[in-house]
Every structure is written in structure tokens, then in C-alpha cells.
Design an enzyme around this catalytic site. Structure first.
Site, PDB file in Angstrom:
ATOM      1  CB  SER A   1      -0.957  -0.057   1.185  1.00  0.00           C
ATOM      2  OG  SER A   1      -1.835   1.031   1.151  1.00  0.00           O
ATOM      3  CG  HIS A   2       0.177   3.657   3.301  1.00  0.00           C
ATOM      4  ND1 HIS A   2      -0.806   2.692   3.392  1.00  0.00           N
ATOM      5  CD2 HIS A   2       0.691   3.806   4.534  1.00  0.00           C
ATOM      6  CE1 HIS A   2      -0.879   2.283   4.654  1.00  0.00           C
ATOM      7  NE2 HIS A   2       0.008   2.943   5.362  1.00  0.00           N
TER       8      HIS A   2
ATOM      9  CD  GLU B   1     -10.320   2.847   7.228  1.00  0.00           C
ATOM     10  OE1 GLU B   1     -10.123   2.499   8.393  1.00  0.00           O
ATOM     11  OE2 GLU B   1      -9.705   2.360   6.261  1.00  0.00           O
TER      12      GLU B   1
ATOM     13  CG  ASP C   1      -2.829  -0.204  -2.561  1.00  0.00           C
ATOM     14  OD1 ASP C   1      -2.586   0.907  -2.040  1.00  0.00           O
ATOM     15  OD2 ASP C   1      -3.610  -1.034  -2.050  1.00  0.00           O
TER      16      ASP C   1
ATOM     17  CE  LYS D   1      -7.501   2.428   2.018  1.00  0.00           C
ATOM     18  NZ  LYS D   1      -7.422   1.751   3.302  1.00  0.00           N
TER      19      LYS D   1
ATOM     20  CG  ASP E   1      -2.392   4.200  -1.442  1.00  0.00           C
ATOM     21  OD1 ASP E   1      -3.144   4.162  -2.424  1.00  0.00           O
ATOM     22  OD2 ASP E   1      -2.379   3.324  -0.551  1.00  0.00           O
TER      23      ASP E   1
ATOM     24  CG  ASP F   1      -6.069   1.421  -1.083  1.00  0.00           C
ATOM     25  OD1 ASP F   1      -5.061   2.167  -1.032  1.00  0.00           O
ATOM     26  OD2 ASP F   1      -6.190   0.378  -0.406  1.00  0.00           O
ATOM     27  NE  ARG F   2      -3.746   4.584   3.171  1.00  0.00           N
ATOM     28  CZ  ARG F   2      -3.176   4.760   4.340  1.00  0.00           C
ATOM     29  NH1 ARG F   2      -2.439   5.823   4.566  1.00  0.00           N
ATOM     30  NH2 ARG F   2      -3.315   3.868   5.296  1.00  0.00           N
TER      31      ARG F   2
HETATM   32  C1  G1P Z   1      -3.909   2.094   8.374  1.00  0.00           C
HETATM   33  C2  G1P Z   1      -5.060   3.060   8.543  1.00  0.00           C
HETATM   34  C3  G1P Z   1      -6.372   2.361   8.320  1.00  0.00           C
HETATM   35  C4  G1P Z   1      -6.363   1.691   6.947  1.00  0.00           C
HETATM   36  C5  G1P Z   1      -5.139   0.804   6.809  1.00  0.00           C
HETATM   37  C6  G1P Z   1      -5.009   0.250   5.393  1.00  0.00           C
HETATM   38  O1  G1P Z   1      -3.998   1.063   9.327  1.00  0.00           O
HETATM   39  O2  G1P Z   1      -5.041   3.670   9.823  1.00  0.00           O
HETATM   40  O3  G1P Z   1      -7.427   3.285   8.415  1.00  0.00           O
HETATM   41  O4  G1P Z   1      -7.514   0.933   6.766  1.00  0.00           O
HETATM   42  O5  G1P Z   1      -3.957   1.547   7.085  1.00  0.00           O
HETATM   43  O6  G1P Z   1      -4.918   1.248   4.442  1.00  0.00           O
HETATM   44  P1  G1P Z   1      -3.154   1.073  10.705  1.00  0.00           P
HETATM   45  O7  G1P Z   1      -1.705   1.195  10.328  1.00  0.00           O
HETATM   46  O8  G1P Z   1      -3.596   2.295  11.458  1.00  0.00           O
HETATM   47  O9  G1P Z   1      -3.532  -0.204  11.378  1.00  0.00           O
HETATM   48 ZN    ZN Z   2      -3.357   1.578  -0.187  1.00  0.00          ZN
END
Ligand code: G1P
Ligand code: ZN
Length: 549
Positions: A118-119, A369, A285, A382, A283, A287-288
Site C-alpha cells: 500500500s502506502h 476512513e 496501490d 476504498k 497511494d 486506494d487512498r
Molecule cells: C492504516 C489506517 C487504516 C487503513 C489501513 C489500510 O492502518 O489507519 O485506516 O484501513 O492503514 O490502508 P493502521 O496502520 O492504522 O492499522
Molecule cells: Zn493503499
């Protein structure tokens, strides 16, 4: 098995004990994933656990980061060994998370394996991840990931077909053992879906009428999607999409669309004299999303509330919303809108998977979120570019600026001052002892002074799913004050180095004319209050958070 069978059984000398999926799949450093049998062990557990593997269709792709190509190769060979009927994968393996969710639904697949952290940063020195989605297209439910984890702990061998590397350079068809591999363009179906939801011509007319936009793909997966969508269908000038070619290490960028990591885009937009009226980033992948206007940043919690308040502007949603949902730490700005518009609303634990049942049961249409995630029932993830289009559609319909839209919103609904502070990479023992100590204070501080008010209630969030009654606890310490403010503390479930402590601050002010107020200033009492109560700076040795949103 006959001697000529292409299926090999490989022994795993010692099973891996650290393959428990977190908030979104298994995420570790790229080097960790390169340990012999490590990836294979997790994939074997997926194939032994996911319902419908034999004879089913699987979606496979990722965000293009280092490790994607190798993983696709291994997963294809293992899928064939597990008698999957067909795998649909994409050119160069490029597939955003929302696009994967869409493909699962379009093809009645048993699920998807998405290769992404992801990010988190990528490359050999960055992170890698494996996300598992189920047949509804959404992140696998906790019960399934628990089963997968259990399976990894006792695994002694895995099955894989003999070496056969296939080219992912163009749409094509191959056969591995008895399994069909279809390579498609990972962008097309997603774009068709966006065309159904939005009036792209109207957005195009608007942005080409002196409303300059900039999109930063941060060298990650959304580049090819944004180029076809924004520079293609919306006819924005070439160059509107920045960092648009996915790179294995994201060109050294950290693909997390917030003010810290997408700072180039932020600098471009936050200048009051910027020639740009709108900026957005996604981000790793896809989704953000982060949304910026000229001279202003849209807090993700406000973004969710604003989308809901303006649903009538968007063709796919103009007939009404069934309901809305937000994760617990997300500000209650969306609740205020939902109450006012008489839309049912829900509060779920952190993580997109908790929206799945509500979406599937038709209870909610839009959800989001605080962590830059917004989406709807069009897929089960998302969706970053969807949020960008939603924003542009509202602006095109109302013909106003981002700042004006926010101002109008706060005047009508009031403003939820909100901020998240992240303390990253804290030694795990320190993070846990800080958290446990705070939790143990629970009964002792009720009624005591806190940040100019007093503590009304304190608990650790629990959730019973209204659809399947599944129950989960320990989802974050919540401190509610008598004046309506709240502070929440959680330990992240997605980090790969040490522990990350997240603290969320919120204070609601009814219809406010003080629109320029900096949230850090508005929340300063809460920020100081939690530092002394939870002993954050003393225990962590950090006198400020690593990321402030
Ligand atoms: C984080 C974000 C959460 C999101 C997740 C995946 O998780 O806070 O809202 O769903 O990334 O993108 P966390 O690292 O807080 O568990
Ligand atoms: Zn992501």
C-alpha cells in the site's frame, strides 16, 4: 502423482511463525519476503484456506513495486498446482486495489491476491505485501485471515508447478499445466466503471475552463489509470499527471498521499497564488487519496462528510444514499451530515474489511476512513481516483472552488477540528507498555480534569458486526470529555518497523465563522493533555510526532 507430473512438492524445513496478516494482509520488508520459502508458505496457506480454489477463477496483480514480478511468477505456478481453473492477471502485473476489486466482481472470481504494501515505501530496501480479497471483492474477513495464519504455523510443504515464466508484456493467453492464464489490460474495466458512475464530459468542460488540476501518482500504480482517465477521457493537458510511470522503488518517493510524503504537490497547491485550483494524489496501490485546493488541504474526515453532503451532484448517487459509515477514529463530521439529511450511519473498527458486510447487505452506499480512504458500493475497496472524480464532479456542478465548498460546509454543519499524530518506529516494548498503562488508568481518571474539561468516559472500542454478529474488541482506547471532545489512541496494524502509535484528536464547533483556524492550535489543549496523561514524550523520547495530519 506420476513421474511426468509438473507439480512439485517442496518441503519447508521450519514453518514461519510471523505470517499473521495485519490491517491489510501480510506486510514485511522486501528482504524479509525474499527468505527461502517465505512467500511460498503464505501463498500455500491461502490456497489451502480460500474457499473455491479448485476450479475457481483468481484475480492477480499488484502495484508494480519490487517483488511483484517474482511473486506473480510463483503464484501462477502455485495456483496451477492447486488446480485453479483460471487466473486473470494484467499487463506488467499492474493492477490497482480498487481495479482488482472490480475484476473480482465482474468475473465472479473466488477472490484476488494483490501484491502491495500500500502506502509503505518500496524497492529492495522498502516493503512488500500480499493482500487477500474474497469473492465479494473486499479485503478478506478476519475469520479467513486467522485461518490462513493458523495454516502457516504448521505448514511443512507446498505445491508448485515446475519453472515456467510467462511474459506479461501484452494482453494474451497461456496455459500452465491445466490452468488458463489470461493477461488483460488492468486499466480498461476500471475506466468503464468510472464512466458509468460520473458525468466525465461535464468534469472535462469544467477543468478545461480555467480550472487547472494536478495529479501526483507518486511513481506508483495510479499513473497509467490517471493518464488514461485525466489526460485521456477528461482531456486535461499532458503533464497534469505527475510521476505517472510506476517504478519498482517508486523513484525513491514514499507513496503515501499526505502533506509529509506528497510534499511536492502540497507545495504547489498550498501557495495562495498557485496557478492550480485542485490537486490530488493517490497511494502505492491506488486506494487512498489526498485532496487539495488552492491554498487549502482537505482533511480526509471532512472529505468524507463533504462527499456525503453533496451526493446529489453525482449521477450514480443522486437518487439517494442507503446509509454511510466511518471507521471509529474518523471524525464525526459525516455523522453530523447524516443526521441532518436523515441518512442511517454506522461506526466500524479501523480497516476497510469492516465495511464489507454493510456494503454487501445494502446498508451503506458511501464509507470512509480518516486515513485518506473513501469509497462506495461500486467496489469493495476504498478507491482513490473515484474520490478525485467525486470531488471534481461536485466542483463542476457547483462551479466553486475547494475553499468555498469547505467554507459553505462548515457554516452549514459546523466544523470538527481534527488531527492525527503518528509516532512511527517506537520500540515495540515501549509502545505496548505505554498503551497498557494508559488502558489501566481507565477507571481512575473518570471525572478528572483533562485539557480544560473533564473525562466523561474511557474505554477500548469493541464492535459487533450488525450483519453477522461477529465480535471484535481492543480496537483503540477512546477518551471522551465532558465538552464533547475526544482523543483516541491505537497501535498501527500495518507498520513493519517497530510500533506506530496513532493519536486522533477531535473537537466539534457548531457553525463557525472562524474558518482559518489551524487545527493544531484549536486542538492544542487535547494534544498537551494526552502527552502528560500517556507520558508520550517521556516514554518514547520523541518530542514530536513523525507525521501530523
Ligand atoms: C492504516 C489506517 C487504516 C487503513 C489501513 C489500510 O492502518 O489507519 O485506516 O484501513 O492503514 O490502508 P493502521 O496502520 O492504522 O492499522
Ligand atoms: Zn493503499
Amino acid at each position: 502423482m506420476s513421474v511426468s507430473s509438473p507439480i512439485q512438492t517442496i518441503k519447508i524445513p521450519t514453518s514461519f511463525s510471523d505470517q499473521k496478516p495485519g490491517t491489510s494482509g501480510l506486510r514485511k520488508s522486501s528482504r524479509h519476503f525474499e527468505q527461502t520459502h517465505y512467500l511460498e508458505s503464505f501463498i500455500e496457506a491461502i490456497f489451502r484456506t480460500l474457499p473455491g480454489v479448485e476450479g475457481g477463477t483468481l484475480i492477480l496483480g499488484g502495484d508494480g513495486r519490487y517483488g511483484n514480478r517474482r511473486a506473480i511468477d510463483i503464484i501462477l505456478r502455485m495456483a496451477a498446482a492447486h488446480h485453479v481453473k483460471r487466473v486473470i492477471t494484467t499487463v506488467d502485473g499492474i493492477l490497482s486495489t480498487p481495479a482488482a476489486s472490480n475484476l473480482v466482481r465482474l468475473n465472479n472470481a473466488i477472490g484476488a491476491i494483490i501484491l502491495s504494501a500500500s502506502h509503505n515505501s518500496g524497492g529492495i530496501n522498502g516493503d512488500f505485501g500480499v493482500k487477500i480479497n474474497g469473492s465479494n471483492g473486499g479485503p478478506a474477513q478476519e475469520s479467513l485471515t486467522d485461518e490462513i495464519y493458523k495454516c502457516t504455523q504448521t505448514l511443512t510443504e507446498y505445491s508448485i508447478c515446475k519453472n515456467q515464466t510467462i511474459s506479461l508484456q501484452k494482453p494474451d493467453k497461456y496455459v500452465i499445466f491445466n490452468m488458463e492464464v489470461t493477461i488483460i489490460d488492468g486499466v480498461d474495466d476500471y475506466l468503464k466503471l468510472m464512466q458509468k458512475l460520473f458525468d466525465l464530459d461535464k468534469i472535462s468542460d469544467f477543468i478545461n475552463d480555467d480550472f487547472h488540476i494536478a495529479f501526483d501518482a507518486l511513481n506508483a500504480v495510479t499513473g497509467p489509470y490517471a493518464k488514461k482517465l485525466i489526460e485521456g477521457l477528461l482531456k486535461a493537458p499532458e503533464g497534469t499527471v505527475r510521476n505517472g510511470i510506476p517504478k519498482e522503488d517508486f523513484g525513491g518517493l514514499h507513496p503515501d498521499p499526505n502533506l509529509t510524503y506528497a510534499n511536492k504537490l502540497a507545495e504547489l497547491l498550498l501557495d495562495k497564488n498557485s496557478s492550480y485550483s485542485f490537486g490530488a494524489a493517490c497511494d502505492g496501490d491506488g486506494d487512498r487519496n489526498m485532496i487539495l485546493g488552492r491554498g487549502c488541504f482537505v482533511n480526509p474526515s471532512d472529505s468524507l462528510a463533504i462527499l456525503v453532503a453533496n451526493y446529489k451532484c453525482v449521477p450514480a448517487y443522486c437518487n439517494g444514499l442507503k446509509g454511510v459509515a466511518r471507521s471509529m477514529p474518523t471524525s464525526s463530521a459525516v455523522d453530523v451530515v447524516a443526521k441532518e439529511l436523515a441518512i442511517p450511519y454506522y461506526e466500524t473498527p479501523t480497516g476497510w474489511k469492516f465495511f464489507g458486510n454493510l456494503l454487501d447487505a445494502g446498508k451503506i452506499t458511501i464509507c470512509g476512513e480518516e486515513s485518506f480512504g473513501t469509497g462506495s458500493d461500486h467496489v469493495r475497496e476504498k478507491d482513490g481516483l473515484w474520490a478525485v472524480l467525486f470531488w471534481l464532479q461536485i466542483l463542476a456542478e457547483k462551479r466553486i472552488s475547494v475553499a468555498e465548498l469547505m467554507k459553505d460546509h462548515w457554516l452549514r454543519f459546523g466544523r470538527n477540528y481534527y488531527s492525527r499524530h503518528d509516532y512511527e518506529n517506537i520500540p515495540t516494548d515501549i509502545a505496548f507498555s505505554l498503551y497498557e498503562r494508559l488502558e489501566s488508568l481507565s477507571n481512575k481518571i473518570i471525572g478528572k480534569n483533562f485539557a480544560g474539561s473533564s473525562v466523561k468516559h474511557m474505554d477500548n472500542f469493541e464492535y459487533k458486526d450488525p450483519i453477522d454478529n461477529s465480535f471484535i474488541d481492543q480496537q483503540g482506547i477512546r477518551i471522551f470529555l465532558a465538552n464533547g471532545s475526544r482523543v483516541i489512541l491505537r497501535l498501527s496494524g500495518t507498520g513493519t518497523k517497530g510500533s506506530t502509535l496513532r493519536i486522533y484528536f477531535e473537537d466539534y464547533v457548531p457553525s463557525t465563522g472562524d474558518l482559518k483556524q489551524d487545527p493544531q492550535w484549536a486542538l492544542k489543549n487535547l494534544i498537551q493533555g494526552i502527552d502528560s496523561l500517556a507520558e508520550i514524550s517521556t516514554r518514547t523520547g520523541m518530542n514530536r510526532p513523525t507525521v501530523i495530519t
